[in-house]
Design an enzyme around this catalytic site. Structure first.
Site, PDB file in Angstrom:
ATOM      1  N   ASP A 288      -0.284  -0.279  -4.993  1.00  9.30           N
ATOM      2  CA  ASP A 288      -1.554   0.154  -5.586  1.00  9.30           C
ATOM      3  C   ASP A 288      -1.468   1.511  -6.261  1.00  9.30           C
ATOM      4  O   ASP A 288      -2.272   1.835  -7.131  1.00  9.30           O
ATOM      5  CB  ASP A 288      -2.705   0.101  -4.570  1.00  9.30           C
ATOM      6  CG  ASP A 288      -2.391   0.826  -3.278  1.00  9.30           C
ATOM      7  OD1 ASP A 288      -1.258   1.330  -3.113  1.00  9.30           O
ATOM      8  OD2 ASP A 288      -3.279   0.893  -2.397  1.00  9.30           O
ATOM      9  N   GLN A 289      -0.481   2.327  -5.868  1.00 12.65           N
ATOM     10  CA  GLN A 289      -0.202   3.611  -6.518  1.00 12.65           C
ATOM     11  C   GLN A 289       1.105   4.134  -5.949  1.00 12.65           C
ATOM     12  O   GLN A 289       1.718   3.473  -5.137  1.00 12.65           O
ATOM     13  CB  GLN A 289      -1.328   4.619  -6.274  1.00 12.65           C
ATOM     14  CG  GLN A 289      -1.486   5.082  -4.840  1.00 12.65           C
ATOM     15  CD  GLN A 289      -2.583   4.357  -4.096  1.00 12.65           C
ATOM     16  OE1 GLN A 289      -3.641   4.118  -4.652  1.00 12.65           O
ATOM     17  NE2 GLN A 289      -2.345   3.999  -2.843  1.00 12.65           N
TER      18      GLN A 289
ATOM     19  N   HIS B 135     -10.678  -2.793   1.092  1.00  9.43           N
ATOM     20  CA  HIS B 135     -11.015  -1.406   0.712  1.00  9.43           C
ATOM     21  C   HIS B 135     -11.948  -1.307  -0.496  1.00  9.43           C
ATOM     22  O   HIS B 135     -11.905  -0.331  -1.247  1.00  9.43           O
ATOM     23  CB  HIS B 135      -9.726  -0.589   0.437  1.00  9.43           C
ATOM     24  CG  HIS B 135      -9.910   0.868   0.785  1.00  9.43           C
ATOM     25  ND1 HIS B 135      -8.937   1.814   0.578  1.00  9.43           N
ATOM     26  CD2 HIS B 135     -10.969   1.531   1.313  1.00  9.43           C
ATOM     27  CE1 HIS B 135      -9.383   2.998   0.955  1.00  9.43           C
ATOM     28  NE2 HIS B 135     -10.620   2.854   1.409  1.00  9.43           N
TER      29      HIS B 135
ATOM     30  N   CYS C 205      -6.337   4.141  -3.795  1.00 13.00           N
ATOM     31  CA  CYS C 205      -6.509   2.731  -3.416  1.00 13.00           C
ATOM     32  C   CYS C 205      -7.763   2.091  -3.995  1.00 13.00           C
ATOM     33  O   CYS C 205      -7.687   1.098  -4.701  1.00 13.00           O
ATOM     34  CB  CYS C 205      -6.589   2.574  -1.908  1.00 13.00           C
ATOM     35  SG  CYS C 205      -5.238   3.308  -1.030  1.00 13.00           S
TER      36      CYS C 205
ATOM     37  N   ASP D 130       0.831  -1.199   0.000  1.00 13.70           N
ATOM     38  CA  ASP D 130       0.000   0.000   0.000  1.00 13.70           C
ATOM     39  C   ASP D 130       0.875   1.263   0.000  1.00 13.70           C
ATOM     40  O   ASP D 130       1.698   1.437   0.912  1.00 13.70           O
ATOM     41  CB  ASP D 130      -0.900  -0.013   1.249  1.00 13.70           C
ATOM     42  CG  ASP D 130      -2.108   0.880   1.079  1.00 13.70           C
ATOM     43  OD1 ASP D 130      -2.194   1.573   0.049  1.00 13.70           O
ATOM     44  OD2 ASP D 130      -2.964   0.892   1.975  1.00 13.70           O
ATOM     45  N   ASP D 131       0.703   2.106  -0.999  1.00 11.18           N
ATOM     46  CA  ASP D 131       1.404   3.403  -1.055  1.00 11.18           C
ATOM     47  C   ASP D 131       2.920   3.296  -1.170  1.00 11.18           C
ATOM     48  O   ASP D 131       3.623   4.278  -0.911  1.00 11.18           O
ATOM     49  CB  ASP D 131       1.081   4.277   0.190  1.00 11.18           C
ATOM     50  CG  ASP D 131      -0.313   4.861   0.160  1.00 11.18           C
ATOM     51  OD1 ASP D 131      -1.066   4.565  -0.784  1.00 11.18           O
ATOM     52  OD2 ASP D 131      -0.658   5.611   1.104  1.00 11.18           O
TER      53      ASP D 131
END
Ligand SMILES: *[C@@H]1O[C@H](CO)[C@@H](O)[C@H](O)[C@H]1NC(C)=O
Length: 575
Positions: free
Chosen positions: A337-338, A134, A73, A33-34
């Site tokens: 995810d990004q 999410h 997300c 994540d991130d």
């Protein structure tokens, strides 16, 4: 006799070998994540230690232009699971909010969507999601689980249905501090105070009741917001095992360790049959955490510690595959995810954000820093080792890749935007099928990328761009993330044009005067965009206000509301 025997043996060998060669692989799909592309050793970081992730690159393929379908997300994950632009499933919001914030909202990935887990399950795979989801939870009751991972093909779920936010851990502040600055509390307060004062002084005469109700309304609004922030962790930060809430709010202590243990157990239990594991790290989103063994081990504070724990966990998964002799029969994928979330500076001023390397800006923008993510694929004996692929690829490509390898079929009546990665990975083709990629900011076309088949150019056109704050920076510090709508963006006519193969950091926008191809590139892109837009069927916006708002009857709660839904049952029983 002898020759028949020999023939028979040959035949058997052939049958057995062709069966063996066609054996369907397992999948271990890892999403951090991130995580920024500049955080990993294999993408050029020299000071963070990520040896296990780097080994995936050494033993497999490293994608250097792997693009997340969205810079946030919720939409990025929806696209990853379905192989479709999030706008097609209603997971790209028309409003300002682009992700689910609270667990008791009714939006989520619609049940009609087909995920790669659903296809794999139909093909006889055992499937698990461990970590962050999410993508919604309930629709009408607090236990219909219409958007739960189990409604989307996952046999087993251990993790958080929402996302890890600053508010989920004491001492990390609140993401709503900035939101609060945008709500009219101050002016409301000042207004009500002024009216009351004027009324008391007799300057204006108003009915007493009217003044009183004004005060009550203003007070109630402020109190509701305060209560929302104070109760946030109880109502939104909880851990589930399948359909059961087992820890509310969750304790981040050892959470990655617990998830890793679950994943190892899942692979051991399923080593003799095909499985698909989606391991979705809760790290390295804020509120940052790391287990005791990883605290203060990096040169980059708690952020670096968390990345190094993620790397350790990846190592555990890989060791397990090796121990179970499954490396040659498992496709491993790792991505984020990004891009890294550049606005993440902690309440104490510590740097809690990652690095997007040479790429501009970060999460919540479609500058390369927001969408160019790590993409590593490893499958011993089937994929080449140590190979780089610079062609554009997308996180939507995993859907058709997995579907094909499970020998399943994608639903035919709908558009799938991803492309099977195997031909590119195995070198059977040189060029990506992604001639165009459309970069959405929520439901709005923000930019388009064009890689003409006969050239090495990568053109990228922006129709609007986020307004940074401070203006000379590359982040939106005032709102904690950049938004997609007025007054937070600037529209460009003519659009901004970049050529990424010459200018990967997007520093020089080209003008019609300096770039002879300006108009022809724009024309091609506009034509492709028109075709793309024609292919979009309008669907319900899952992130519309009515789907985002708190619906008390949807609130998952493992004790009672009055006890603030508290419980700590994880580990009591292991399924
Ligand atoms: C490595 O990662 C850290 C933490 O995100 C960052 O501060 C540093 O700038 C990165 N180094 C490079 C060379 O990108």
């Amino acid at each position: 006799m002898k020759s028949t025997c020999c023939c028979l043996a040959l035949l058997l060998l052939e049958v057995c070998c062709s069966v063996y060669a066609e054996k369907r692989p397992n999948f271990v799909l890892i999403m951090v994540d991130d995580l920024g592309i500049g955080d990993l050793g294999c993408y050029g970081n020299k000071t963070l230690r990520t040896p296990n992730i780097d080994r995936l690159a050494k033993e497999g393929v490293r994608l250097t232009q792997h693009i997340a379908a969205a810079p946030l997300c919720t939409p990025s994950r929806a696209a990853f699971l379905t192989g479709r632009y999030p706008i097609r499933s209603g997971m790209a919001g028309l409003g300002r909010v682009g992700v689910f914030i609270i667990s008791a909202s009714s939006g989520g990935l619609p049940t009609e969507e087909v995920t790669f887990a659903k296809v794999a399950k139909q093909q006889g795979y055992h499937t698990a999601l461990i970590g962050k989801w999410h993508l919604g939870l309930n629709c009408e009751r607090n236990n219909d689980y219409c958007h739960h991972p189990s409604a989307h093909g996952f046999d087993h779920f251990y993790g958080i249905p929402m996302t890890n936010l600053r508010d989920c851990q004491p001492g990390h502040g609140s993401v709503f501090t900035n939101v609060q600055a945008h709500l009219p509390f101050k002016s409301l307060g000042v207004g009500v105070a002024t009216v009351s004062l004027l009324h008391a002084r007799g300057v204006v005469t108003m009915q007493r009741r009217l003044v009183l109700s004004l005060v009550v309304v203003a007070g109630a609004a402020a109190a509701t917001f305060g209560l929302f922030v104070a109760t946030f962790p109880f109502f939104n930060c909880f851990l589930m095992r399948n359909l059961e809430v087992v820890e509310q709010p969750y304790v981040s202590e050892n959470l990655t360790q617990r998830m890793t243990e679950q994943a190892v157990g899942f692979m051991e239990k399923n080593s003799a049959r095909p499985f698909l594991l989606f391991f979705s790290f809760i790290q390295v989103h804020t509120a940052l955490f790391a287990s005791a063994a990883f605290q203060r081990t990096s040169q980059h504070g708690i952020y670096g510690d968390a990345v190094q724990e993620v790397d350790w966990s990846v190592g555990q998964l890989m060791q397990t595959l090796a121990r179970l002799k499954l490396r040659e029969n498992t496709l491993v994928y790792l991505t984020s995810d990004q891009g890294a979330h550049l606005e993440e500076i902690s309440v104490r001023g510590e740097v809690h954000r990652g690095s997007n390397g040479i790429y501009k800006a970060g999460k919540s923008t479609n500058w390369e820093g927001g969408i160019r993510v790590p993409g590593l694929l490893s499958w011993t004996g089937t994929l080449p080792a140590g190979k780089d692929i610079d062609e554009p690829t997308s996180n939507m490509d995993l859907f058709p890749t997995v579907v094909k390898l499970t020998r399943g079929t994608a639903p035919e009546e709908r558009v799938i935007d991803g492309h099977d990665l195997m031909p590119l990975l195995q070198g059977k083709v040189e060029k990506s099928k992604h001639e165009f990629l459309f970069h959405y900011c929520n439901a709005y076309i923000n930019a388009v990328r064009w890689h003409p088949p006969n050239s090495n150019s990568i053109w990228k056109v922006f129709f609007f761009s986020p307004n940074f704050y401070p203006e000379n920076g590359t982040a939106c510090m005032h709102t904690h993330a950049c938004f997609c709508t007025e007054p937070y963006v600037t529209h460009h006519n003519p659009p901004l044009l970049f050529e990424l193969s010459r200018d990967p950091s997007e520093t020089r926008s080209l003008s019609p005067d300096t770039e002879p191809a300006f108009h022809s590139v724009l024309k091609e892109i506009r034509a492709a965009l028109a075709l793309h837009e024609e292919s979009i069927t309008p669907v319900q916006d899952q992130l519309a206000l009515e789907h985002l708002l708190w619906k008390p009857w949807l609130q998952p709660c493992c004790s009672t509301l009055s006890r603030l839904c508290r419980c700590e049952r994880d580990g009591e029983k292991d399924s």
